[in-house]
Design a protein around this motif. Structure first.
Motif, PDB file in Angstrom:
ATOM      1  N   ILE A  85       1.134  23.579  53.190  1.00 60.21           N
ATOM      2  CA  ILE A  85      -0.122  22.989  53.938  1.00 60.21           C
ATOM      3  C   ILE A  85      -1.008  24.237  54.209  1.00 60.21           C
ATOM      4  CG2 ILE A  85      -0.492  21.827  56.260  1.00 60.21           C
ATOM      5  CD1 ILE A  85       2.287  20.535  55.830  1.00 60.21           C
ATOM      6  N   GLU A  86      -0.326  25.423  54.655  1.00 56.76           N
ATOM      7  CA  GLU A  86      -1.272  26.492  54.951  1.00 56.76           C
ATOM      8  C   GLU A  86      -2.322  26.611  53.834  1.00 56.76           C
ATOM      9  OE1 GLU A  86      -1.051  31.087  56.368  1.00 56.76           O
ATOM     10  OE2 GLU A  86       0.754  29.709  57.009  1.00 56.76           O
ATOM     11  N   LYS A  87      -1.750  27.110  52.631  1.00 57.59           N
ATOM     12  CA  LYS A  87      -2.433  27.046  51.486  1.00 57.59           C
ATOM     13  C   LYS A  87      -3.730  26.024  51.265  1.00 57.59           C
ATOM     14  CE  LYS A  87       1.014  30.111  49.295  1.00 57.59           C
ATOM     15  NZ  LYS A  87       1.775  30.407  48.316  1.00 57.59           N
ATOM     16  N   LEU A  88      -3.131  24.992  51.459  1.00 52.92           N
ATOM     17  CA  LEU A  88      -4.358  23.664  51.215  1.00 52.92           C
ATOM     18  C   LEU A  88      -5.274  23.731  52.414  1.00 52.92           C
ATOM     19  CD1 LEU A  88      -1.753  20.734  49.951  1.00 52.92           C
ATOM     20  CD2 LEU A  88      -3.270  22.455  48.544  1.00 52.92           C
ATOM     21  N   SER A  89      -4.920  24.435  53.569  1.00 53.09           N
ATOM     22  CA  SER A  89      -5.908  24.633  54.522  1.00 53.09           C
ATOM     23  C   SER A  89      -6.948  25.616  54.482  1.00 53.09           C
ATOM     24  CB  SER A  89      -5.113  24.668  55.792  1.00 53.09           C
ATOM     25  OG  SER A  89      -4.201  23.507  55.791  1.00 53.09           O
ATOM     26  N   ASN A  90      -7.089  26.363  53.484  1.00 58.82           N
ATOM     27  CA  ASN A  90      -8.079  27.319  53.288  1.00 58.82           C
ATOM     28  C   ASN A  90      -9.375  26.859  53.273  1.00 58.82           C
ATOM     29  OD1 ASN A  90      -9.992  29.002  51.898  1.00 58.82           O
ATOM     30  ND2 ASN A  90      -8.157  29.936  50.614  1.00 58.82           N
ATOM     31  N   GLN A  91     -10.316  27.253  53.973  1.00 57.60           N
ATOM     32  CA  GLN A  91     -11.695  26.515  54.352  1.00 57.60           C
ATOM     33  C   GLN A  91     -12.611  26.752  53.047  1.00 57.60           C
ATOM     34  OE1 GLN A  91     -12.616  24.673  57.131  1.00 57.60           O
ATOM     35  NE2 GLN A  91     -10.523  24.804  57.438  1.00 57.60           N
ATOM     36  N   LYS A  92     -12.274  27.467  52.280  1.00 61.62           N
ATOM     37  CA  LYS A  92     -13.025  27.661  50.876  1.00 61.62           C
ATOM     38  C   LYS A  92     -12.641  26.737  49.893  1.00 61.62           C
ATOM     39  CE  LYS A  92     -13.827  32.651  51.708  1.00 61.62           C
ATOM     40  NZ  LYS A  92     -13.564  33.974  51.000  1.00 61.62           N
ATOM     41  N   ILE A  93     -11.634  26.052  49.839  1.00 71.60           N
ATOM     42  CA  ILE A  93     -11.188  25.079  49.012  1.00 71.60           C
ATOM     43  C   ILE A  93     -12.182  23.819  48.966  1.00 71.60           C
ATOM     44  CG2 ILE A  93      -9.543  23.265  48.308  1.00 71.60           C
ATOM     45  CD1 ILE A  93      -7.249  25.177  49.462  1.00 71.60           C
ATOM     46  N   HIS A  94     -12.575  23.367  47.530  1.00 62.64           N
ATOM     47  CA  HIS A  94     -13.726  22.341  47.366  1.00 62.64           C
ATOM     48  C   HIS A  94     -12.814  21.310  46.609  1.00 62.64           C
ATOM     49  CE1 HIS A  94     -17.437  20.360  46.927  1.00 62.64           C
ATOM     50  NE2 HIS A  94     -17.176  20.325  45.743  1.00 62.64           N
ATOM     51  N   ARG A  95     -11.592  21.577  45.780  1.00 69.13           N
ATOM     52  CA  ARG A  95     -10.863  20.834  45.121  1.00 69.13           C
ATOM     53  C   ARG A  95      -9.442  21.314  44.631  1.00 69.13           C
ATOM     54  NH1 ARG A  95     -10.298  20.795  39.322  1.00 69.13           N
ATOM     55  NH2 ARG A  95     -11.622  22.555  38.280  1.00 69.13           N
ATOM     56  N   VAL A  96      -8.641  20.600  44.417  1.00 66.76           N
ATOM     57  CA  VAL A  96      -7.339  21.146  43.801  1.00 66.76           C
ATOM     58  C   VAL A  96      -6.920  20.417  42.604  1.00 66.76           C
ATOM     59  CG1 VAL A  96      -4.891  21.006  44.706  1.00 66.76           C
ATOM     60  CG2 VAL A  96      -6.647  21.607  46.221  1.00 66.76           C
TER      61      VAL A  96
END
Length: 101
Positions: A85-96
């Motif tokens: 969850i912490e990794k997926l919370s990175n503000q720079k993420i645009h898509r996964v």
């Protein structure tokens, strides 16, 4: 055998890659059937079929599913879910992109 999770920024640059390890996957999907109530967990339950692309809104839904599911797993797995969850919370993420074997 795990699920590869690739995090991309708005320029489609790979920010990070990590694996949802087989041990955690088994804990989530084979210990109980509770995962079936979570839409985004259902999308990653099979090692062989995921080729899942998530936009920001869908990443939030996956994070919510993971967060709610933590009560069903042992503490050591709950900590691993928190890390995801912490990794997926990175503000720079645009898509996964989540890829199975």
């Amino acid at each position: 055998m795990g699920l590869d999770v690739l995090l991309y920024d708005k320029h489609d640059k790979l920010l990070e890659k990590f694996i949802i390890e087989e041990e955690l996957h088994s804990e989530i999907f084979y210990r109980t059937n509770n995962w079936g109530s979570y839409q985004y967990l259902r999308k990653i339950n099979d090692y062989y079929s995921p080729n899942l692309h998530l936009n920001l809104a869908e990443v939030e839904l996956l994070k919510n599913d993971l967060g709610q599911y933590q009560i069903f797993v042992e503490r050591k797995y709950s900590l691993k879910i928190s890390d995801i969850i912490e990794k997926l919370s990175n503000q720079k993420i645009h898509r996964v992109h989540i890829v199975g074997d």
